[in-house]
Design a protein around this motif. Sequence first.
Motif, mmCIF file in Angstrom:
data_model
loop_
_atom_site.group_PDB
_atom_site.id
_atom_site.type_symbol
_atom_site.label_atom_id
_atom_site.label_comp_id
_atom_site.label_asym_id
_atom_site.label_seq_id
_atom_site.Cartn_x
_atom_site.Cartn_y
_atom_site.Cartn_z
ATOM 1 N N THR A 115 36.283 81.263 35.486
ATOM 2 C CA THR A 115 36.969 81.710 34.267
ATOM 3 C C THR A 115 38.006 80.689 33.796
ATOM 4 O O THR A 115 38.339 79.749 34.508
ATOM 5 C CB THR A 115 37.688 83.044 34.529
ATOM 6 N N PHE A 116 38.497 80.920 32.594
ATOM 7 C CA PHE A 116 39.615 80.157 32.031
ATOM 8 C C PHE A 116 40.763 81.127 31.781
ATOM 9 O O PHE A 116 40.539 82.329 31.635
ATOM 10 C CB PHE A 116 39.224 79.527 30.694
ATOM 11 N N THR A 117 41.966 80.579 31.671
ATOM 12 C CA THR A 117 43.064 81.453 31.265
ATOM 13 C C THR A 117 42.921 81.737 29.769
ATOM 14 O O THR A 117 42.219 81.008 29.045
ATOM 15 C CB THR A 117 44.445 80.792 31.493
ATOM 16 N N GLU A 118 43.611 82.759 29.331
ATOM 17 C CA GLU A 118 43.585 83.138 27.919
ATOM 18 C C GLU A 118 44.005 81.950 27.033
ATOM 19 O O GLU A 118 43.387 81.649 26.016
ATOM 20 C CB GLU A 118 44.574 84.313 27.744
ATOM 21 N N GLN A 119 45.071 81.262 27.477
ATOM 22 C CA GLN A 119 45.594 80.162 26.652
ATOM 23 C C GLN A 119 44.613 78.990 26.624
ATOM 24 O O GLN A 119 44.441 78.341 25.597
ATOM 25 C CB GLN A 119 46.943 79.668 27.183
ATOM 26 N N GLU A 120 43.974 78.739 27.743
ATOM 27 C CA GLU A 120 42.975 77.659 27.754
ATOM 28 C C GLU A 120 41.846 77.982 26.781
ATOM 29 O O GLU A 120 41.430 77.133 25.985
ATOM 30 C CB GLU A 120 42.418 77.462 29.165
ATOM 31 N N LYS A 121 41.380 79.218 26.836
ATOM 32 C CA LYS A 121 40.285 79.622 25.931
ATOM 33 C C LYS A 121 40.710 79.442 24.478
ATOM 34 O O LYS A 121 40.001 78.850 23.671
ATOM 35 C CB LYS A 121 39.940 81.093 26.159
ATOM 36 N N LEU A 122 41.902 79.974 24.171
ATOM 37 C CA LEU A 122 42.353 79.916 22.776
ATOM 38 C C LEU A 122 42.522 78.481 22.300
ATOM 39 O O LEU A 122 42.154 78.135 21.179
ATOM 40 C CB LEU A 122 43.692 80.665 22.641
ATOM 41 N N GLU A 123 43.049 77.642 23.184
ATOM 42 C CA GLU A 123 43.282 76.260 22.744
ATOM 43 C C GLU A 123 41.992 75.441 22.708
ATOM 44 O O GLU A 123 41.896 74.480 21.945
ATOM 45 C CB GLU A 123 44.364 75.601 23.599
ATOM 46 N N MET A 124 41.003 75.811 23.498
ATOM 47 C CA MET A 124 39.709 75.119 23.361
ATOM 48 C C MET A 124 39.057 75.513 22.039
ATOM 49 O O MET A 124 38.493 74.678 21.335
ATOM 50 C CB MET A 124 38.792 75.450 24.545
ATOM 51 N N ILE A 125 39.173 76.781 21.717
ATOM 52 C CA ILE A 125 38.640 77.238 20.423
ATOM 53 C C ILE A 125 39.339 76.482 19.295
ATOM 54 O O ILE A 125 38.716 75.979 18.366
ATOM 55 C CB ILE A 125 38.844 78.763 20.266
ATOM 56 N N ARG A 126 40.647 76.384 19.435
ATOM 57 C CA ARG A 126 41.408 75.714 18.375
ATOM 58 C C ARG A 126 40.986 74.248 18.255
ATOM 59 O O ARG A 126 40.847 73.711 17.153
ATOM 60 C CB ARG A 126 42.901 75.833 18.671
ATOM 61 N N TYR A 127 40.777 73.614 19.397
ATOM 62 C CA TYR A 127 40.350 72.211 19.361
ATOM 63 C C TYR A 127 39.029 72.085 18.595
ATOM 64 O O TYR A 127 38.873 71.225 17.728
ATOM 65 C CB TYR A 127 40.193 71.663 20.785
ATOM 66 N N LEU A 128 38.100 72.963 18.917
ATOM 67 C CA LEU A 128 36.795 72.877 18.233
ATOM 68 C C LEU A 128 36.942 73.169 16.747
ATOM 69 O O LEU A 128 36.274 72.551 15.918
ATOM 70 C CB LEU A 128 35.796 73.844 18.877
ATOM 71 N N MET A 129 37.839 74.083 16.404
ATOM 72 C CA MET A 129 38.059 74.362 14.978
ATOM 73 C C MET A 129 38.643 73.129 14.288
ATOM 74 O O MET A 129 38.226 72.743 13.200
ATOM 75 C CB MET A 129 39.015 75.548 14.811
ATOM 76 N N ASN A 130 39.610 72.502 14.965
ATOM 77 C CA ASN A 130 40.241 71.324 14.356
ATOM 78 C C ASN A 130 39.279 70.148 14.244
ATOM 79 O O ASN A 130 39.451 69.280 13.401
ATOM 80 C CB ASN A 130 41.454 70.899 15.181
ATOM 81 N N ARG A 131 38.306 70.115 15.140
ATOM 82 C CA ARG A 131 37.387 68.978 15.144
ATOM 83 C C ARG A 131 36.088 69.232 14.400
ATOM 84 O O ARG A 131 35.209 68.360 14.370
ATOM 85 C CB ARG A 131 37.090 68.561 16.602
ATOM 86 N N ALA A 132 35.955 70.419 13.822
ATOM 87 C CA ALA A 132 34.747 70.676 13.033
ATOM 88 C C ALA A 132 34.771 69.776 11.802
ATOM 89 O O ALA A 132 35.837 69.482 11.248
ATOM 90 C CB ALA A 132 34.695 72.137 12.625
#
Length: 725
Positions: A115-132
Amino acid sequence: MYQPLSIPNSASTPFSDYSRWRLLVNDGGRHTWHYLKTDKECEEWPQNSVDKFWLGMDLNLPDLPTPKDALDAARNGYKFYKHLQSHDGHWAGEYGGPMFLLPGLVIGSYVTGMTFTEQEKLEMIRYLMNRAHPEDGGWGIHVEGHSTVFGTALNYTALRLLGMDAEHPVCVKARATLHKLGGATSTPAWGKFWLSILNVYEWEGNNPVPPEVWLLPDWFPFHPHRWWIHCRTVYVPMGYLYGVKFKAEEDDLILALRQELYTENYYSIDWPAQRNNVNKVDLYAPHSRLFDTINVFLSSYEHCTLPPLRRTAIDRAYELVVFEDENTEYQTLGPVSKMFNLIVRTHRDGPESDAYKQHLIKRQDFMWMGAEGMMMCGTNGSQLWDIGFIMQALVETGLANEEENRESCVKALEWLDEAQMREDPKHLEYRHSTKGAWGFSTKEQGYTVSDCTGEGLKAVMYLQFELDFTPKLVSERRMCDAVDLMLSLQNSNGGFASYELIRGSPWLEWLNPAEVFGDIMIEYCYPECTTSVITSLSIFRKHYPNYRKEDIDRTIRNAIKYLHAAQKPEGGWLGSWGICFTYATQFALESLSLVGETYETSERVRRACQFLIGKQRADGGWGESYKSCEQGRWIDHAETQHVQTCWAVMSLMYAKYPYPEPIERGVRLVMSRQLPNGSWPQEAIEGVFNKTCAIAYPNFKFSFPIWMLGKAHKYLAELKSSALP
Ligand code: LAN
């Protein structure tokens, strides 16, 4: 039960509290990011300037006095850069760029229940959003590339596994792009493989990856031990996973992804027909006819595999995975093998095993928290590479001797001392020796790299021989070990490759299965690697003139022959690890200057200088696109780049270019881009690998300007004084 997360539509502001993130630097330069839960923890472990810088937060440093000259600008640069030095003496840094790594992290973790922590998940999502991609919402093979099926199918999948709802506008837009490209059936081989592991693409849709290849006798011309180390280290666990046809257990999300990733009904797709279906937007290295023919035979073999043989082959692949895990303390050679090895170990050893726990601990080393969210890095860092350059810069420019920089140099030397490998690997099979080596990241990762050993040794020699205040930590014997190792890495044409000697013939490239990368099947010689080795040998020779004198002399002579042969008719050298001609030409001209080949004495050096001068722009800078590396010819970047300008000016100085003007213009450009606090802003991505994939070296924006400006200051002064009557 799958619960989508609630994700804002815009990723411009953090999804976690940035004041709670800390970079832990320990154990010889390991970096891992941690999110502190309580205020008390935050008080006990305050955020430092390294954390803040990489998180994109303001360091609130005062403006420095405007530099009087280039050396002063370099001095200001180091004043700033010192704030980024960690307590153990090295410079941590982000190593992002490739966009096919995070999906491996997410899929590999999902299928192994890690698993990942909640913050890791959220920030990975954010990274992918920023890099789309801002226009079409898809992703490419790297951060600056156009949207591809590989990038879009995998990163879309990652977003969904991380908890983004399929109807979130980011998913809707990315899915539309994926569908416009024809859906995930046309993803290249490695995309097909990852999706098969997740059970959202059928194994029959892959070309075979038979583990039996590991049972061939070593003398066989295409035995995988002859392949480039990154290629074979990825294909070991792939062979295992293909052999057992690993797939995640079906769940609602997997069933949903089977709907979302394709334009047709998943259950009526003709899977075998997809094996060679690679979208043209992805394709860089099309299959050879030989490779396609071999696949026809291998596919027939898949219908009649001999179970005992397959079992033995799978066991052999497993054994090699364990060797790799144990040799590298579970870092493994790189990010792709890291996640594949984890899946293999979970499949065979189970999630309660020590191997699983170790993989979990070291998975953190690849996860980097940046200003735009959390990414997966190209390696467990670029520790040695960054410290090597900045230390040489400091000593060559004379800044190392300035009182305020001495402690920082001693710390760096302590780090370098610790980072040298002292032993060969525990499991030596197919491995080159490591005793005496420096690797690209940390000692723990444990891989010899030719040029990292060269740069590491150079930095140590500079720090120990040129500065009287440093402790002499690395003994003569250990320097000789590094030299022995480098001497063992020269190829018959005189050149040096990356990790090992060239073991296979170039025709193996016809078997390149990856479609999206070029020149990955075997080692090749590189001007960059060759230069780092021979320049360090030549410095060593000055200090220890009697140690293996003839071997060193001969090695340098032959290396120069290789460099001569590698020069392009236009005058430059093609870079393989940095972008592109400016990068490699800098290295090549450094080498040639070693043997007295300069503008004055050598026609080929004059040609190289003219090539570079012809590329200087009106603003005094140079700018090349990553596309130069793909296409093997100079392609301008829309803007000039200060890092490439440094490489070009360094090249001219190595060549002893006699006219000051282009150098002065380059210096002015780099100085004009410096910020009042002494730093430089991030410009375009600096590095590359395997022809197509750009990768970030954000520390270059400090080390090369400091080096070039300090060197140019001296160079221009000497040039002017020698021009006086
Ligand atoms: C690197 C990074 C450093 C680079 C130099 C030292 C700069 C170079 O001179 C020699 C090759 C080396 C060590 C290198 C090789 C390929 C790497 C490891 C990388 C570019 C970083 C990431 C890349 C690796 C292959 C990424 C994973 C992708 C696969 C295709 C397996």
